[in-house]
Structure formats: structure tokens, C-alpha cells
Design a protein around this motif. Structure first.
Motif, PDB file in Angstrom:
ATOM      1  N   UNK A  25       0.973  -1.088  -0.077  1.00 27.24           N
ATOM      2  CA  UNK A  25       0.109  -0.132  -0.098  1.00 27.24           C
ATOM      3  C   UNK A  25       0.960   1.178   0.038  1.00 27.24           C
ATOM      4  N   UNK A  26       0.792   1.883  -1.102  1.00 33.86           N
ATOM      5  CA  UNK A  26       1.671   3.031  -1.254  1.00 33.86           C
ATOM      6  C   UNK A  26       1.153   4.502  -1.180  1.00 33.86           C
ATOM      7  N   UNK A  27       1.741   5.292  -0.625  1.00 40.66           N
ATOM      8  CA  UNK A  27       1.120   6.739  -0.154  1.00 40.66           C
ATOM      9  C   UNK A  27       1.344   7.595  -1.344  1.00 40.66           C
ATOM     10  N   UNK A 108       1.924  -4.395   3.559  1.00 37.93           N
ATOM     11  CA  UNK A 108       2.873  -3.170   3.994  1.00 37.93           C
ATOM     12  C   UNK A 108       2.687  -1.898   3.431  1.00 37.93           C
ATOM     13  N   UNK A 109       3.004  -0.996   4.314  1.00 39.19           N
ATOM     14  CA  UNK A 109       2.926   0.495   3.929  1.00 39.19           C
ATOM     15  C   UNK A 109       4.096   0.995   3.624  1.00 39.19           C
ATOM     16  N   UNK A 110       4.074   1.500   2.140  1.00 39.98           N
ATOM     17  CA  UNK A 110       5.423   2.235   1.779  1.00 39.98           C
ATOM     18  C   UNK A 110       5.316   3.766   1.478  1.00 39.98           C
ATOM     19  N   UNK A 114       7.374  10.259  -0.194  1.00 41.33           N
ATOM     20  CA  UNK A 114       8.555  10.855   0.620  1.00 41.33           C
ATOM     21  C   UNK A 114       9.654  10.136   0.619  1.00 41.33           C
ATOM     22  N   UNK A 115       9.817   9.448   1.708  1.00 43.62           N
ATOM     23  CA  UNK A 115      11.213   8.555   2.126  1.00 43.62           C
ATOM     24  C   UNK A 115      11.659   7.293   1.157  1.00 43.62           C
ATOM     25  N   UNK A 116      10.660   6.883   0.452  1.00 42.94           N
ATOM     26  CA  UNK A 116      10.984   5.690  -0.384  1.00 42.94           C
ATOM     27  C   UNK A 116      11.315   4.560   0.441  1.00 42.94           C
ATOM     28  N   UNK A 117      10.482   4.547   1.712  1.00 42.29           N
ATOM     29  CA  UNK A 117      10.825   3.395   2.664  1.00 42.29           C
ATOM     30  C   UNK A 117       9.570   2.666   3.187  1.00 42.29           C
TER      31      UNK A 117
END
Ligand code: ZN
Length: 120
Positions: A25-27, A108-110, A114-117
Motif C-alpha cells: 500500500x503506497x502513499x 505493508x505500507x510504503x 517521501x522517504x521511499x521506505x
């Protein structure tokens, strides 16, 4: 075990021939609006079945990815690299899975904004 799903109208179908360790799950600006849950993979491990003109391919300016959405029902199904043919990376939108099967996966939250982590 094969994982499979389709868009709502069934025009676009996909299979993943490996089990993803988790879904992402990417923001970032696009994933947060699409509401996608990505399984990142390589083209050799996935099969997409669709008529050639079934999807709209959306590319942001200077983008390396093309997001594919079914033209009939509006579901986002996958992305391919814009260098498809030399770049095998792709992802499938696992949010299209049967909800009972989807519930078995770790999400998992990605922080793609911003931070690419991973933030979990
Ligand atoms: Zn569809």
C-alpha cells in the motif's frame, strides 16, 4: 500456487505464478488515489489476458511506469514499465482479488510520497 483475479467486468484477467511475500500500500500521489494494493513481480511470473485495446495506459510526465485501467469498468489492474521489452518489472493490483483470499495477505505500507521506505 497461482493467484488470479480480474477487473469487475472480466475484460482483463491476471495470474501470478508466485506467492508474493506481502502486498504494498503506497502513499504516492497516484497509488493513494487509485487505492491499489500492489504485488511487485516480473513479467515471467505473471500472465495478463486481455484484448489489446482493453485498457487505458496512464503515464505521468517523465514517468517510468504505465498504469493500466480497464476502459469498460474502471478498475486499475496493473502497471508495466514504459520500457516494456527491456524492463521486466511490473505489478498487479491485488485489491482485485476475492476479499476472502486478499485477507490472507500481509499488507505493508510504503512511503512512496517521501522517504521511499517502508513505514511499518
Ligand atoms: Zn473491466
Amino acid at each position: 500456487m497461482t493467484v488470479q483475479a480480474s477487473c469487475h467486468c472480466g475484460a482483463v484477467k491476471f495470474k501470478l505464478n508466485i506467492q508474493p511475500e506481502w502486498l504494498i500500500k503506497c502513499n504516492c500521489s497516484i497509488c493513494s488515489k487509485l487505492g491499489t494494493l500492489w504485488a511487485h513481480t516480473l513479467e515471467k511470473d505473471a500472465e495478463i489476458t486481455m484484448p489489446e485495446s482493453a485498457t487505458l495506459a496512464y503515464k505521468r510526465k517523465d514517468a517510468s511506469l504505465a498504469f493500466h485501467t480497464c476502459k469498460t469498468c474502471g478498475c486499475t489492474t496493473h502497471w508495466w514499465s514504459v520500457k516494456r521489452g527491456e524492463d521486466e518489472r511490473m505489478a498487479l493490483n491485488m485489491a482485485l482479488l476475492d476479499p476472502k483470499i486478499l485477507a490472507q495477505y500481509r499488507i505493508r505500507h510504503f512511503d512512496g510520497a517521501d522517504s521511499w521506505k517502508f513505514t511499518d
